[in-house]
Design a protein around this motif. Structure first.
Motif, mmCIF file in Angstrom:
data_model
loop_
_atom_site.group_PDB
_atom_site.id
_atom_site.type_symbol
_atom_site.label_atom_id
_atom_site.label_comp_id
_atom_site.label_asym_id
_atom_site.label_seq_id
_atom_site.Cartn_x
_atom_site.Cartn_y
_atom_site.Cartn_z
ATOM 1 N N GLN A 1 0.832 -1.202 0.000
ATOM 2 C CA GLN A 1 0.000 0.000 0.000
ATOM 3 C C GLN A 1 0.865 1.249 0.000
ATOM 4 O O GLN A 1 0.568 2.219 -0.697
ATOM 5 N N MET A 2 1.935 1.236 0.790
ATOM 6 C CA MET A 2 2.845 2.378 0.812
ATOM 7 C C MET A 2 3.435 2.620 -0.583
ATOM 8 O O MET A 2 3.523 3.761 -1.035
ATOM 9 N N GLN A 3 3.816 1.552 -1.268
ATOM 10 C CA GLN A 3 4.396 1.693 -2.607
ATOM 11 C C GLN A 3 3.363 2.243 -3.588
ATOM 12 O O GLN A 3 3.674 3.098 -4.419
ATOM 13 N N ILE A 4 2.131 1.760 -3.508
ATOM 14 C CA ILE A 4 1.080 2.245 -4.399
ATOM 15 C C ILE A 4 0.837 3.735 -4.166
ATOM 16 O O ILE A 4 0.776 4.530 -5.116
ATOM 17 N N LEU A 5 0.719 4.133 -2.899
ATOM 18 C CA LEU A 5 0.482 5.545 -2.589
ATOM 19 C C LEU A 5 1.677 6.411 -3.001
ATOM 20 O O LEU A 5 1.499 7.518 -3.523
ATOM 21 N N PHE A 6 2.883 5.904 -2.779
ATOM 22 C CA PHE A 6 4.103 6.600 -3.200
ATOM 23 C C PHE A 6 4.059 6.855 -4.702
ATOM 24 O O PHE A 6 4.308 7.967 -5.168
ATOM 25 N N THR A 7 3.724 5.818 -5.464
ATOM 26 C CA THR A 7 3.693 5.930 -6.919
ATOM 27 C C THR A 7 2.604 6.904 -7.373
ATOM 28 O O THR A 7 2.833 7.728 -8.262
ATOM 29 N N LEU A 8 1.442 6.820 -6.767
ATOM 30 C CA LEU A 8 0.353 7.726 -7.133
ATOM 31 C C LEU A 8 0.728 9.191 -6.881
ATOM 32 O O LEU A 8 0.365 10.081 -7.655
ATOM 33 N N CYS A 9 1.457 9.433 -5.803
ATOM 34 C CA CYS A 9 1.849 10.805 -5.488
ATOM 35 C C CYS A 9 3.028 11.281 -6.328
ATOM 36 O O CYS A 9 3.291 12.486 -6.385
ATOM 37 N N MET A 10 3.716 10.376 -6.980
ATOM 38 C CA MET A 10 4.770 10.766 -7.914
ATOM 39 C C MET A 10 4.171 11.262 -9.230
ATOM 40 O O MET A 10 4.816 12.032 -9.946
ATOM 41 N N LEU A 11 2.951 10.835 -9.549
ATOM 42 C CA LEU A 11 2.337 11.215 -10.827
ATOM 43 C C LEU A 11 2.173 12.730 -10.990
ATOM 44 O O LEU A 11 2.508 13.257 -12.057
ATOM 45 N N PRO A 12 1.692 13.458 -9.975
ATOM 46 C CA PRO A 12 1.608 14.915 -10.155
ATOM 47 C C PRO A 12 2.981 15.570 -10.371
ATOM 48 O O PRO A 12 3.097 16.532 -11.127
ATOM 49 N N VAL A 13 4.010 15.040 -9.714
ATOM 50 C CA VAL A 13 5.361 15.573 -9.910
ATOM 51 C C VAL A 13 5.788 15.342 -11.358
ATOM 52 O O VAL A 13 6.287 16.255 -12.034
ATOM 53 N N ALA A 14 5.565 14.128 -11.856
ATOM 54 C CA ALA A 14 5.921 13.810 -13.240
ATOM 55 C C ALA A 14 5.101 14.658 -14.218
ATOM 56 O O ALA A 14 5.623 15.147 -15.226
ATOM 57 N N PHE A 15 3.835 14.839 -13.930
ATOM 58 C CA PHE A 15 2.977 15.649 -14.790
ATOM 59 C C PHE A 15 3.459 17.095 -14.825
ATOM 60 O O PHE A 15 3.490 17.722 -15.892
ATOM 61 N N GLY A 16 3.856 17.630 -13.678
ATOM 62 C CA GLY A 16 4.391 18.995 -13.627
ATOM 63 C C GLY A 16 5.656 19.137 -14.462
ATOM 64 O O GLY A 16 5.835 20.136 -15.168
ATOM 65 N N MET A 17 6.523 18.144 -14.413
ATOM 66 C CA MET A 17 7.742 18.180 -15.223
ATOM 67 C C MET A 17 7.408 18.093 -16.705
ATOM 68 O O MET A 17 8.017 18.779 -17.530
ATOM 69 N N LEU A 18 6.427 17.267 -17.042
ATOM 70 C CA LEU A 18 6.004 17.135 -18.430
ATOM 71 C C LEU A 18 5.445 18.461 -18.954
ATOM 72 O O LEU A 18 5.718 18.860 -20.083
ATOM 73 N N LEU A 19 4.689 19.157 -18.107
ATOM 74 C CA LEU A 19 4.173 20.476 -18.497
ATOM 75 C C LEU A 19 5.322 21.467 -18.710
ATOM 76 O O LEU A 19 5.307 22.245 -19.666
ATOM 77 N N GLN A 20 6.303 21.439 -17.814
ATOM 78 C CA GLN A 20 7.441 22.345 -17.943
ATOM 79 C C GLN A 20 8.206 22.075 -19.238
ATOM 80 O O GLN A 20 8.721 22.984 -19.864
ATOM 81 N N MET A 21 8.264 20.815 -19.647
ATOM 82 C CA MET A 21 8.954 20.439 -20.885
ATOM 83 C C MET A 21 8.062 20.601 -22.109
ATOM 84 O O MET A 21 8.474 20.275 -23.217
ATOM 85 N N ARG A 22 6.838 21.073 -21.880
ATOM 86 C CA ARG A 22 5.849 21.256 -22.944
ATOM 87 C C ARG A 22 5.597 19.971 -23.722
ATOM 88 O O ARG A 22 5.382 19.995 -24.930
ATOM 89 N N GLY A 23 5.675 18.856 -23.014
ATOM 90 C CA GLY A 23 5.394 17.556 -23.614
ATOM 91 C C GLY A 23 6.462 17.035 -24.553
ATOM 92 O O GLY A 23 6.271 16.017 -25.210
ATOM 93 N N ASN A 24 7.598 17.713 -24.630
ATOM 94 C CA ASN A 24 8.677 17.310 -25.537
ATOM 95 C C ASN A 24 9.576 16.265 -24.885
ATOM 96 O O ASN A 24 10.626 16.580 -24.345
ATOM 97 N N LEU A 25 9.151 15.024 -24.918
ATOM 98 C CA LEU A 25 9.959 13.938 -24.367
ATOM 99 C C LEU A 25 10.901 13.399 -25.438
ATOM 100 O O LEU A 25 10.518 13.231 -26.592
ATOM 101 N N ASP A 26 12.119 13.131 -25.033
ATOM 102 C CA ASP A 26 13.090 12.507 -25.923
ATOM 103 C C ASP A 26 12.686 11.051 -26.103
ATOM 104 O O ASP A 26 12.442 10.343 -25.129
ATOM 105 N N ARG A 27 12.609 10.597 -27.315
ATOM 106 C CA ARG A 27 12.137 9.236 -27.592
ATOM 107 C C ARG A 27 13.247 8.291 -28.043
ATOM 108 O O ARG A 27 12.989 7.287 -28.683
ATOM 109 N N LYS A 28 14.485 8.629 -27.712
ATOM 110 C CA LYS A 28 15.602 7.747 -28.068
ATOM 111 C C LYS A 28 15.437 6.434 -27.314
ATOM 112 O O LYS A 28 15.182 6.427 -26.111
#
Length: 143
Positions: free
Chosen positions: A40-67
Protein backbone atom coordinates in the motif's frame (compact mmCIF):
# COMPACT_ATOMS: atom_id res chain seq x y z
CA UNK A 1 44.65 40.15 -9.43
CA UNK A 2 42.63 36.97 -9.19
CA UNK A 3 39.13 37.10 -10.67
CA UNK A 4 38.25 33.42 -10.21
CA UNK A 5 36.14 33.38 -7.09
CA UNK A 6 34.91 30.10 -5.76
CA UNK A 7 31.17 29.69 -5.93
CA UNK A 8 28.85 27.06 -4.57
CA UNK A 9 28.19 24.67 -7.49
CA UNK A 10 24.59 24.32 -8.63
CA UNK A 11 24.83 20.53 -8.59
CA UNK A 12 25.67 20.67 -4.87
CA UNK A 13 22.50 22.67 -4.13
CA UNK A 14 20.54 19.99 -5.98
CA UNK A 15 22.31 17.27 -4.00
CA UNK A 16 21.43 18.97 -0.70
CA UNK A 17 17.81 19.32 -1.84
CA UNK A 18 17.86 15.61 -2.60
CA UNK A 19 19.20 14.79 0.86
CA UNK A 20 16.51 16.95 2.47
CA UNK A 21 13.60 15.46 0.51
CA UNK A 22 14.87 11.88 0.77
CA UNK A 23 15.50 12.34 4.48
CA UNK A 24 11.94 13.56 4.93
CA UNK A 25 10.72 10.68 2.76
CA UNK A 26 12.53 8.14 4.97
CA UNK A 27 11.04 9.66 8.12
CA UNK A 28 7.50 9.77 6.70
CA UNK A 29 7.92 6.22 5.38
CA UNK A 30 8.69 4.92 8.87
CA UNK A 31 5.60 6.57 10.30
CA UNK A 32 3.47 5.25 7.42
CA UNK A 33 4.87 1.73 7.67
CA UNK A 34 3.13 1.34 11.01
CA UNK A 35 -0.26 2.11 9.48
CA UNK A 36 -0.05 0.60 5.99
CA UNK A 37 1.40 -2.49 4.31
CA UNK A 38 4.54 -2.17 2.19
CA UNK A 39 2.48 -2.71 -0.96
CA UNK A 40 0.00 0.00 0.00
CA UNK A 41 2.85 2.38 0.81
CA UNK A 42 4.40 1.69 -2.61
CA UNK A 43 1.08 2.25 -4.40
CA UNK A 44 0.48 5.54 -2.59
CA UNK A 45 4.10 6.60 -3.20
CA UNK A 46 3.69 5.93 -6.92
CA UNK A 47 0.35 7.73 -7.13
CA UNK A 48 1.85 10.80 -5.49
CA UNK A 49 4.77 10.77 -7.91
CA UNK A 50 2.34 11.21 -10.83
CA UNK A 51 1.61 14.91 -10.16
CA UNK A 52 5.36 15.57 -9.91
CA UNK A 53 5.92 13.81 -13.24
CA UNK A 54 2.98 15.65 -14.79
CA UNK A 55 4.39 19.00 -13.63
CA UNK A 56 7.74 18.18 -15.22
CA UNK A 57 6.00 17.14 -18.43
CA UNK A 58 4.17 20.48 -18.50
CA UNK A 59 7.44 22.35 -17.94
CA UNK A 60 8.95 20.44 -20.89
CA UNK A 61 5.85 21.26 -22.94
CA UNK A 62 5.39 17.56 -23.61
CA UNK A 63 8.68 17.31 -25.54
CA UNK A 64 9.96 13.94 -24.37
CA UNK A 65 13.09 12.51 -25.92
CA UNK A 66 12.14 9.24 -27.59
CA UNK A 67 15.60 7.75 -28.07
CA UNK A 68 15.35 3.99 -27.35
CA UNK A 69 18.29 4.01 -24.91
CA UNK A 70 16.86 6.82 -22.81
CA UNK A 71 13.39 5.29 -22.76
CA UNK A 72 14.71 1.82 -21.91
CA UNK A 73 16.97 2.96 -19.08
CA UNK A 74 14.35 5.38 -17.77
CA UNK A 75 11.81 2.56 -17.53
CA UNK A 76 14.32 0.13 -16.03
CA UNK A 77 15.36 2.66 -13.39
CA UNK A 78 11.68 3.14 -12.52
CA UNK A 79 11.22 -0.60 -12.04
CA UNK A 80 14.41 -0.83 -9.96
CA UNK A 81 13.33 2.13 -7.81
CA UNK A 82 9.87 0.67 -7.29
CA UNK A 83 11.20 -2.72 -6.23
CA UNK A 84 13.84 -1.15 -3.99
CA UNK A 85 11.29 1.11 -2.34
CA UNK A 86 9.00 -1.85 -1.75
CA UNK A 87 11.88 -3.61 0.02
CA UNK A 88 12.56 -0.46 2.05
CA UNK A 89 8.93 -0.25 3.22
CA UNK A 90 8.93 -3.95 4.12
CA UNK A 91 12.17 -3.56 6.12
CA UNK A 92 10.76 -0.53 7.97
CA UNK A 93 7.76 -2.57 9.02
CA UNK A 94 10.11 -5.04 10.74
CA UNK A 95 12.91 -2.82 12.07
CA UNK A 96 13.67 0.70 13.30
CA UNK A 97 14.30 3.42 10.74
CA UNK A 98 17.59 4.16 12.53
CA UNK A 99 18.83 0.71 11.48
CA UNK A 100 17.13 0.23 8.10
CA UNK A 101 17.88 3.63 6.60
CA UNK A 102 21.68 3.57 7.04
CA UNK A 103 21.84 0.09 5.55
CA UNK A 104 19.76 1.02 2.53
CA UNK A 105 21.61 4.32 2.37
CA UNK A 106 24.76 2.65 1.10
CA UNK A 107 23.12 1.77 -2.20
CA UNK A 108 25.72 3.98 -3.93
CA UNK A 109 28.30 1.27 -3.18
CA UNK A 110 26.57 -0.98 -5.72
CA UNK A 111 26.35 1.94 -8.16
CA UNK A 112 30.07 2.64 -7.80
CA UNK A 113 31.00 -1.04 -8.20
CA UNK A 114 28.86 -1.33 -11.34
CA UNK A 115 30.30 1.93 -12.72
CA UNK A 116 33.80 0.59 -12.03
CA UNK A 117 33.20 -2.82 -13.62
CA UNK A 118 30.82 -1.98 -16.48
CA UNK A 119 31.60 1.65 -17.34
CA UNK A 120 35.32 1.43 -16.47
CA UNK A 121 35.14 4.47 -14.18
CA UNK A 122 38.04 4.80 -11.77
CA UNK A 123 38.21 5.74 -8.10
CA UNK A 124 41.06 7.53 -6.39
CA UNK A 125 42.37 6.53 -2.96
CA UNK A 126 40.26 9.08 -1.10
CA UNK A 127 37.07 7.83 -2.81
CA UNK A 128 38.00 4.23 -2.02
CA UNK A 129 38.55 5.21 1.61
CA UNK A 130 35.15 6.88 1.63
CA UNK A 131 33.53 3.70 0.36
CA UNK A 132 35.19 1.67 3.12
CA UNK A 133 34.07 4.18 5.75
CA UNK A 134 30.51 4.04 4.40
CA UNK A 135 30.51 0.26 4.75
CA UNK A 136 31.99 0.50 8.25
CA UNK A 137 29.28 2.97 9.20
CA UNK A 138 26.62 0.35 8.50
CA UNK A 139 28.18 -2.00 10.99
CA UNK A 140 28.41 0.74 13.63
CA UNK A 141 24.88 2.07 13.05
CA UNK A 142 23.37 -1.40 13.09
CA UNK A 143 24.69 -2.22 16.57
Amino acid sequence: MQTDRWHFPVWLWYAFLCVFWWGLWGFLSKIGSGAASPMQMQILFTLCMLPVAFGMLLQMRGNLDRKPGGVTYGLLSGVATGLGTLGYYAALREQNASVVTPITGVFPVLTVVLAFVVLRERLNKVQMGGMLLALASIVILSM
